[in-house]
Design a protein around this motif. Structure first.
Motif: not given
Length: 97
Positions: A27-32, A34-35, A53-57, A79-91
Motif C-alpha cells: 500500500r502507499n506510504i501516505v495511506d499507511l 508512514l508520513i 512499520t518496524t524499527k530496523g525495517c 531540495y528534499a531532506e528526509v528524516r527517519l524517526t520511530y517516535e511515535p512508533a507506527w501502529t
C-alpha cells in the motif's frame, strides 16, 4: 514563500508520495500513515519526516531514497531532506482507507 503557496506545495508533496508503495504491505506510504510531517522552508527546501512499520525495517533506506527522489520532482521544491524517526512508533491504527 507565502503560507498559501507553502500549503499548496506541502499538499502536492503528500499527493506525490502516494506513488511510493511499501514493499512489505503493498500500500502507499501516505495511506499507511508512514508520513509524519511535511514542511517547506523559504527557498523550496522540503522537510519530510517518515517512519517504517518496524524499527530496523530492511526497506528503510529504500523508502528514504524513494521519498527524497519523489519530492524533488514536485514544482516549488529545490531540495528534499528526509528524516527517519520511530517516535511515535507506527501502529496499524495510523492507516487510512
Amino acid at each position: 514563500m507565502t503560507e498559501a503557496i507553502n500549503e499548496t506545495v506541502c499538499g502536492a508533496i503528500r499527493e506525490a508520495l502516494r506513488m511510493i508503495i511499501d514493499p512489505e504491505l503493498g500500500r502507499n506510504i501516505v495511506d499507511l500513515g508512514l508520513i509524519y510531517d511535511v514542511s517547506v522552508d523559504d527557498g523550496g527546501i522540503a522537510h519530510v519526516t517518515i517512519t517504517t512499520t518496524t524499527k530496523g525495517c530492511p526497506a528503510s533506506e529504500y523508502l528514504k531514497e524513494a521519498v527524497r527522489n519523489c519530492v524533488w520532482y514536485v514544482p516549488g521544491v529545490e531540495y528534499a531532506e528526509v528524516r527517519l524517526t520511530y517516535e511515535p512508533a507506527w501502529t496499524p491504527e495510523m492507516m487510512t482507507n
